[in-house]
Design a protein around this motif. Structure first.
Motif, PDB file in Angstrom:
ATOM      1  N   TRP A 116      85.132  54.385  38.294  1.00 32.97           N
ATOM      2  CA  TRP A 116      84.319  53.114  37.575  1.00 32.97           C
ATOM      3  C   TRP A 116      83.783  53.531  36.325  1.00 32.97           C
ATOM      4  N   PHE A 117      82.890  54.720  36.588  1.00 32.70           N
ATOM      5  CA  PHE A 117      82.156  54.838  35.501  1.00 32.70           C
ATOM      6  C   PHE A 117      83.022  55.763  34.151  1.00 32.70           C
ATOM      7  N   ALA A 118      84.127  56.302  34.643  1.00 37.10           N
ATOM      8  CA  ALA A 118      85.213  56.991  33.867  1.00 37.10           C
ATOM      9  C   ALA A 118      85.712  55.713  32.843  1.00 37.10           C
ATOM     10  N   PHE A 119      85.919  54.672  33.805  1.00 37.99           N
ATOM     11  CA  PHE A 119      86.676  53.536  32.986  1.00 37.99           C
ATOM     12  C   PHE A 119      85.461  52.953  31.918  1.00 37.99           C
ATOM     13  N   VAL A 120      84.292  52.786  32.365  1.00 39.35           N
ATOM     14  CA  VAL A 120      83.131  52.404  31.512  1.00 39.35           C
ATOM     15  C   VAL A 120      83.099  53.237  30.077  1.00 39.35           C
ATOM     16  N   MET A 121      83.025  54.551  30.560  1.00 38.70           N
ATOM     17  CA  MET A 121      82.915  55.595  29.148  1.00 38.70           C
ATOM     18  C   MET A 121      84.236  55.401  28.366  1.00 38.70           C
ATOM     19  N   LEU A 122      85.399  55.269  29.249  1.00 43.33           N
ATOM     20  CA  LEU A 122      86.677  54.984  28.210  1.00 43.33           C
ATOM     21  C   LEU A 122      86.363  53.721  27.293  1.00 43.33           C
ATOM     22  N   LEU A 123      85.818  52.618  27.826  1.00 42.68           N
ATOM     23  CA  LEU A 123      85.709  51.610  27.259  1.00 42.68           C
ATOM     24  C   LEU A 123      84.710  52.018  25.712  1.00 42.68           C
ATOM     25  N   ILE A 124      83.697  52.499  26.240  1.00 37.95           N
ATOM     26  CA  ILE A 124      82.670  53.067  25.148  1.00 37.95           C
ATOM     27  C   ILE A 124      83.386  53.761  24.059  1.00 37.95           C
ATOM     28  N   MET A 125      84.167  54.768  24.300  1.00 39.32           N
ATOM     29  CA  MET A 125      84.801  55.806  23.494  1.00 39.32           C
ATOM     30  C   MET A 125      85.860  55.113  22.791  1.00 39.32           C
ATOM     31  N   PHE A 126      86.443  54.210  23.331  1.00 34.67           N
ATOM     32  CA  PHE A 126      87.719  53.342  22.592  1.00 34.67           C
ATOM     33  C   PHE A 126      87.133  52.411  21.633  1.00 34.67           C
ATOM     34  N   SER A 127      86.023  52.028  22.295  1.00 30.00           N
ATOM     35  CA  SER A 127      85.314  50.982  21.072  1.00 30.00           C
ATOM     36  C   SER A 127      84.710  51.741  19.918  1.00 30.00           C
ATOM     37  N   MET A 128      84.119  52.943  19.904  1.00 26.61           N
ATOM     38  CA  MET A 128      83.683  53.881  18.928  1.00 26.61           C
ATOM     39  C   MET A 128      84.685  54.000  18.106  1.00 26.61           C
ATOM     40  N   THR A 129      86.057  54.590  18.647  1.00 26.87           N
ATOM     41  CA  THR A 129      86.936  54.914  17.738  1.00 26.87           C
ATOM     42  C   THR A 129      87.651  53.791  17.169  1.00 26.87           C
ATOM     43  N   GLY A 130      87.519  52.241  17.542  1.00 29.11           N
ATOM     44  CA  GLY A 130      88.152  51.284  16.964  1.00 29.11           C
ATOM     45  C   GLY A 130      89.596  51.117  17.537  1.00 29.11           C
ATOM     46  N   VAL A 131      89.631  50.868  18.922  1.00 31.01           N
ATOM     47  CA  VAL A 131      90.806  50.484  19.387  1.00 31.01           C
ATOM     48  C   VAL A 131      90.990  49.099  19.979  1.00 31.01           C
ATOM     49  N   PRO A 132      91.829  48.396  19.431  1.00 26.78           N
ATOM     50  CA  PRO A 132      91.681  46.684  19.991  1.00 26.78           C
ATOM     51  C   PRO A 132      92.158  46.947  21.489  1.00 26.78           C
ATOM     52  N   PRO A 133      91.681  45.945  22.241  1.00 27.34           N
ATOM     53  CA  PRO A 133      90.760  44.959  21.810  1.00 27.34           C
ATOM     54  C   PRO A 133      89.364  44.813  22.049  1.00 27.34           C
ATOM     55  N   LEU A 134      88.841  46.041  21.836  1.00 22.99           N
ATOM     56  CA  LEU A 134      87.433  46.648  22.157  1.00 22.99           C
ATOM     57  C   LEU A 134      86.710  45.931  20.623  1.00 22.99           C
ATOM     58  N   VAL A 135      85.256  45.872  20.896  1.00 27.70           N
ATOM     59  CA  VAL A 135      84.740  45.156  19.456  1.00 27.70           C
ATOM     60  C   VAL A 135      84.604  46.131  18.573  1.00 27.70           C
ATOM     61  N   GLY A 136      84.547  47.378  18.706  1.00 28.60           N
ATOM     62  CA  GLY A 136      84.571  48.453  17.695  1.00 28.60           C
ATOM     63  C   GLY A 136      85.508  48.361  16.544  1.00 28.60           C
ATOM     64  N   PHE A 137      86.899  47.793  17.233  1.00 27.08           N
ATOM     65  CA  PHE A 137      87.966  47.482  16.458  1.00 27.08           C
ATOM     66  C   PHE A 137      87.590  46.538  15.296  1.00 27.08           C
ATOM     67  N   TYR A 138      86.929  45.268  15.682  1.00 26.18           N
ATOM     68  CA  TYR A 138      86.976  44.114  14.938  1.00 26.18           C
ATOM     69  C   TYR A 138      85.671  44.494  13.884  1.00 26.18           C
ATOM     70  N   ALA A 139      84.629  45.332  14.499  1.00 29.71           N
ATOM     71  CA  ALA A 139      83.695  45.542  13.541  1.00 29.71           C
ATOM     72  C   ALA A 139      84.242  46.717  12.100  1.00 29.71           C
TER      73      ALA A 139
END
Lengths: 474, 200
Positions: free
Chosen positions: A366-389
């Motif tokens: 579960w926390f590996a998945f949460v970390m994955l979300l954080i890292m994808f968002s920092m990278t800017g992968v859609p559909p995470l919010v970092g992409f839209y930023a």
């Protein structure tokens, strides 16, 4: 006449700090949870006060030195949430490492008060005082763990460089005052638009102000303190330094550059472009070679600052909105990323090396998945919010006619993808060094999960936050 | 006329005192010369009708800062010879900096004001209070900034105590327990022993 109701959040926070400070003195170490609870109540109370006394219109009080507007109110509300998250994440870690003292919360609230003053400051003197209030509490927090030589060293570096930067800012302010004869932002902008004004001295003053703003952001070449402070300070304090002050930096840039020095936009646009390009390039390339996760986050902050500056470079209403959106998103991501370090740490062991993330999927999917979300968002992968930023700031610089800068931003994001995705690779495909399951308090686990999932939720519905930014700034 | 004479007299003493600060061999004498210089400049401010600044200079600088300075100088036992060793080496740089300052001041006073008559400011009425005016501005227009400055001072106290105070509760450490010392009674310290008669 002074309308005290407009400044109600600041007045409430000041009183709350004094209460926490006094109560904490009478508590024994095992009753320290009372300080923690009181600080949390102070944040909730401030949020209630901000909501009750918030205005839909722009109003000034204290002879024009304080401004209450919807955007300031929104930034303050967001800051309460972030500081509450910081306190929540930190409690467990502080207790384990013998740093669970009331001063942490008092200094944290002082920093928040500085941020609130900065967000609502309407003249250069108040903005400077708010900045100092926040900076001083941060210096003390970084040196909080007195038994750590690394913390003392980074606090010293931060303090010396920070003092030089505020000296520069103050010098710039004095030059601007000499030209315009006022320190209030509105009249300052009016004085600078007058034909036949002193443009060359104004640009000199502006250059010094930019130095102060860039230091607060940590933009290259005023970034030297960031990696050292992130690495040297205890993780909860690095979390605090890396999150809430970015809101303050945004507020400072917005108030001073856009509202006060708006007429000089052509001049500060060029200066910001230089800072932006250097931050994007240096931040991303130096982040690649780091082996310490906290230090890597420091360099990644520098590259994100480059993106935030893009919104200001455009200088349009949309540009400021995009910068605000990016700042909020970045602060959410940074809070979550530092929270993960705290989650993985144990007594006397800091999970700050990149190797500590190896095989996280086997220990806690579960926390590996949460970390994955954080890292994808920092990278800017859609559909995470970092992409839209990233998308909105790149759009705003393209609208401003700086296509080459947008292209550089995309290249920087691709370079950045390498070191963010490396962590994902470590988590899922590398063998774990120790396979002990994660031990952490329930509130910490829940908060980090919510924080990580908020990146996904905001990414699925980016319009909501973006419209909110637009409406409060409007 | 009287003020002009007074100005030159105090300004001359100020210069002598300032020279004394950098030439005195004993650091304690240097500090005392500095106190003297501060007093002279306070009088100059009085002549300019800035009595609040004059009082502040005496109260804050002479009364508090310089006393602290004296303590530091006496406690640190500074080796003057060591400090003076670099005097001639840094002399060219010092002269250079001084020259730049002199040129700048001359530029402002002579060349920039050329052709403009020097206007003597009209003196205020006898009941005009500089302190009252300053207070009026400080506590009305700038009251918000003043309150923030107060919070800054509180923060400085909290930060300084956080960084320096160490709680001493290690077992076996000998510390004074002041409340216990104050609350002590004679019975706790003296035991009156009745000694019976001794048979020979």
């Amino acid at each position: 006449m002074i309308d005290y109701a407009l400044a109600a959040p600041e007045i409430f926070m000041t009183a709350a700090i004094c209460v926490v400070l006094i109560v904490d003195v009478f508590l024994r170490q095992e009753k320290r949870w009372i300080t923690y609870t009181l600080s949390m109540f102070a944040l909730v109370g401030a949020a209630v006060v901000s909501l009750l006394f918030g205005t839909d219109s722009v109003a000034t009080t204290f002879s024009g030195s304080y401004v209450a507007d919807p955007a300031g109110n929104a930034l303050k509300l967001f800051a309460y949430v972030i500081v509450a998250l910081v306190f929540l994440y930190s409690r467990d870690y502080l207790e384990r490492n013998g740093l669970y003292k009331g001063e942490f919360f008092v200094l944290g609230l002082f920093g928040l008060l500085g941020l609130m003053i900065l967000v609502s400051g309407n003249n250069l003197l108040v903005l400077y005082l708010g900045l100092e209030l926040q900076a001083l509490s941060l210096y003390a927090l970084v040196a909080f763990n007195r038994d750590s030589a690394a913390a003392a060293e980074s606090a010293m570096k931060y303090f010396v460089l920070g003092s030089i930067a505020s000296g520069m800012l103050l010098y710039g302010i004095s030059i601007l005052y000499g030209i315009a004869g006022t320190i209030e932002l509105g009249p300052l902008a009016a004085a600078l638009t007058e034909p036949g004004g002193l443009t060359v001295p104004a640009i000199v003053g502006l250059a010094f102000v930019i130095v102060g703003v860039a230091f607060k952001f940590g933009a290259v070449p005023f970034h030297m303190w960031i990696p050292d402070v992130y690495q040297g300070a205890p993780t909860p304090i690095a979390l605090y330094v890396g999150s809430a002050p970015k809101i303050a930096a945004f507020a400072l840039a917005w108030r001073v550059l856009v509202e006060g020095l708006g007429p000089l936009h052509v001049d500060w646009q060029g200066m910001l472009v230089i800072l932006c390009v250097l931050s994007l390039v240096l931040g991303n390339f130096l982040a690649i070679v780091q082996t310490n996760f906290k230090r890597m986050l420091g360099y990644s902050t520098i590259s994100h600052v480059g993106f935030i500056l893009m919104g200001f470079i455009a200088g349009t209403e949309n540009g400021v909105r995009d910068a605000m959106f990016y700042t909020i998103v970045y602060v959410l991501m940074a809070t979550a990323a530092f929270g993960m370090i705290i989650l993985l740490s144990r007594r006397g062991f800091e999970a700050e090396s990149l190797d500590d993330f190896k095989g996280l999927n086997q220990r806690s999917p579960w926390f590996a998945f949460v970390m994955l979300l954080i890292m994808f968002s920092m990278t800017g992968v859609p559909p995470l919010v970092g992409f839209y930023a990233k998308l909105v700031v790149l759009q705003s610089v393209i609208e401003a006619g700086l296509v080459w800068l947008a292209a550089l931003g995309v290249v920087a994001a691709v370079v950045g993808a390498f070191y963010y995705l490396r962590i994902v690779w470590y988590m899922y495909f590398a063998e774990a060094k120790d396979s002990s399951p994660l031990v952490a308090a329930t509130d910490l686990r829940t908060a980090i999960s919510v924080n990580g999932l908020s990146l996904l939720a905001l990414g699925l519905f980016p319009g909501y936050l973006l419209n909110l930014c637009a409406s409060v700034l409007g | 006329m009287v003020t002009t004479v007074l100005f030159y007299a105090f300004a001359a003493i100020l210069l002598v005192a300032a020279l004394g600060v950098i030439t005195a061999r004993n650091p304690v004498h240097s500090v005392l010369f500095l106190v003297f210089a501060f007093l002279q400049s306070a009088v100059l401010w009085l002549l300019l009708e800035a009595e609040f600044l004059a009082i502040t200079l005496v109260v804050v600088y002479v009364g508090a800062v310089m006393v602290l300075f004296l303590f530091v100088v006496m406690m640190l036992n500074i080796n003057v010879e060591e400090l003076r060793s670099g005097f001639t080496r840094y002399l060219p740089l010092g002269i250079g900096v001084a020259l730049v300052v002199v040129i700048e001041i001359a530029n402002v006073i002579w060349f920039r004001s050329e052709g403009q008559a020097f206007v003597t400011p009209t003196p205020h009425a006898a009941d005009y209070s500089n302190t009252k005016e300053l207070g009026g501005v400080l506590y009305t227009e700038h009251v918000f900034a003043l309150e923030i400055a107060a919070m800054l001072l509180l923060l400085a106290i909290v930060a300084a105590i956080t960084l320096t105070m160490r709680t001493r509760h290690r077992p076996g450490l000998k510390v004074q327990d002041v409340p216990a010392q104050v609350a002590v009674r004679a019975e706790d310290r003296i035991r009156v022993v009745k000694v019976g008669p001794v048979k020979e």
